[in-house]
Design a protein around this motif. Structure first.
Motif, short mmCIF file in Angstrom:
data_model
loop_
_atom_site.label_atom_id
_atom_site.label_comp_id
_atom_site.label_asym_id
_atom_site.label_seq_id
_atom_site.Cartn_x
_atom_site.Cartn_y
_atom_site.Cartn_z
N THR A 39 105.94 35.32 20.10
CA THR A 39 105.14 36.41 20.67
C THR A 39 105.85 36.93 21.90
OG1 THR A 39 103.83 34.86 22.01
CG2 THR A 39 102.92 35.48 19.87
N TYR A 70 94.79 44.72 12.12
CA TYR A 70 95.06 44.42 13.53
C TYR A 70 94.79 45.65 14.39
CZ TYR A 70 97.38 39.97 12.44
OH TYR A 70 97.66 38.68 12.03
N SER A 106 105.58 41.95 19.91
CA SER A 106 105.33 40.68 19.24
C SER A 106 105.45 40.90 17.75
CB SER A 106 103.92 40.16 19.62
OG SER A 106 103.76 38.84 19.19
N GLN A 107 105.15 39.85 16.98
CA GLN A 107 105.10 39.98 15.53
C GLN A 107 104.13 38.97 14.98
OE1 GLN A 107 108.76 38.74 16.37
NE2 GLN A 107 107.65 36.83 16.66
N SER A 108 103.68 39.20 13.75
CA SER A 108 102.75 38.28 13.13
C SER A 108 103.32 37.80 11.80
CB SER A 108 101.40 38.97 12.88
OG SER A 108 100.58 38.15 12.07
N SER A 138 99.64 48.81 13.63
CA SER A 138 99.93 47.95 14.78
C SER A 138 101.40 47.54 14.78
CB SER A 138 99.05 46.71 14.73
OG SER A 138 99.50 45.72 15.64
N LEU A 172 102.46 44.88 15.82
CA LEU A 172 102.52 43.46 15.47
C LEU A 172 102.79 43.27 13.99
CD1 LEU A 172 100.99 43.47 18.26
CD2 LEU A 172 99.82 41.42 17.45
#
Length: 333
Positions: free
Chosen positions: A92, A238, A244-246, A264, A266
């Motif tokens: 993150t 989201y 950041s990334q998910s 998003s 993310l």
């Protein structure tokens, strides 16, 4: 050369799962080192790493896993003085107030690793490693949809936290049910911390307006995939942006169903060999419902090819391990 993988094997989360996925396939000697998130000093932890012959500390970093920044800084300084190389594996990005702090940590590190274009843009000096690697032998077949009376199932997953948009998806089902009164909402979720209780209860109350199944236990990525494979449409709603990334992106595409995601940042690292439908990150619940209806009625993504009929991404520990082995070898020279 010996790697100390800093990850808590007892914490159920995607970061732990990512690391444990490739650890057993590494050719490089490696030991797992777990840390106390609340520790005020990591001196004893570092001493243990030295005694085990560790020459590279590969830290799977997320800010909630190292809650004492002073102690973490101390750990990096001890490593620098002890000639132990640090790999900062960033899962993150920092909040605004932590940007300067993170930069100071990276200056003490030998290498920074990120997992998305979004993060790579913010940290141009970093090495980008995917969270998943395509492997044709693991592509999921198109799933049989377990739907009675032609009533669709809409699915999503993740921890019960506000920015995942579960409340909006639950509210969006009202729009879907104007056309399909028996449409079911499936949330494959988990809430493990006390501060998540209130949000979980709110989502549960909203979901009770129609057919639903809210799971509340942690599942591994393969379990999530198998569970979501019964759905007609999947959605990641989201509601925030950030550096950041998910890891949810890679997981949801393995289910072989049409996928809708918010815009998003993310979720910006959609694999290049799959397609997704998008809606604005601030879209209303009604707009999300309209998008879901389009997917359900056409059984394909808006202006896209149906994901379940295109290439799918699978997690493959051995392929990821090969990437990390090369990184360790280069770093040890």
């Amino acid at each position: 050369m010996k790697v100390g993988m800093v990850v808590n094997p007892n914490v159920l989360c995607g970061i732990r799962e990512h690391a444990m996925n490739f650890l057993g396939h590494l050719k490089t000697p490696c030991v797992v080192l777990s840390q106390d998130p609340e520790a005020t000093s990591h001196a004893q932890f570092f001493e243990s790493a030295i005694q085990q012959g560790v020459t590279i500390l590969h830290i799977q970093h997320e800010f909630s896993l190292f809650r004492n920044p002073e102690a973490f800084t101390e750990l990096l300084e001890m490593a620098a003085l002890g000639d132990v190389k640090i790999i900062m594996d960033l899962h993150t990005g920092p909040a605004d107030k932590a940007v300067i702090l993170l930069k100071s940590w990276l200056e003490l590190s030998a290498l920074c690793i990120v997992h998305s274009d979004n993060m790579a843009g913010a940290f141009p000096e970093a090495v980008q490693v995917p969270l998943a690697v395509s492997d044709e032998s693991l592509w999921a077949p198109e799933a049989d949809v377990l739907v009675e009376d032609s009533q669709p199932i809409v699915g999503t997953f993740g921890f019960y936290v506000k920015h995942k948009g579960f409340m909006d998806v639950a509210q969006a089902m009202a729009t879907v049910r104007r056309v399909y009164p028996g449409a079911k909402l499936l949330i494959v979720g988990s809430h493990v911390l006390p501060h998540q209780d209130a949000y979980f209860k709110s989502v549960k109350n909203t979901a009770q307006t129609g057919p639903h199944l809210l799971l509340d236990r942690y599942m591994s990525a393969p379990e999530v995939t198998r569970t979501l494979a019964v759905c007609d449409a999947l959605v990641l709603a989201y509601r925030t942006n950030g550096v950041s990334q998910s890891g949810a992106v890679e997981t949801i595409f393995t289910a072989g169903r049409p996928v809708l995601i918010s815009s998003s940042t993310l979720l910006s690292h959609v694999p290049t060999d799959v397609s997704a439908g998008y809606f604005p990150v601030d879209a209303s619940a009604r707009k999300i419902g309209d998008a879901l209806l389009e997917v359900i009625e056409k059984h394909q993504l808006p202006s896209c090819v149906c994901v379940s009929r295109t290439r799918l991404v699978a997690r493959r520990g051995s392929l990821l391990a090969g990437i990390y082995d090369s990184i360790y070898e280069d770093l040890s020279r």
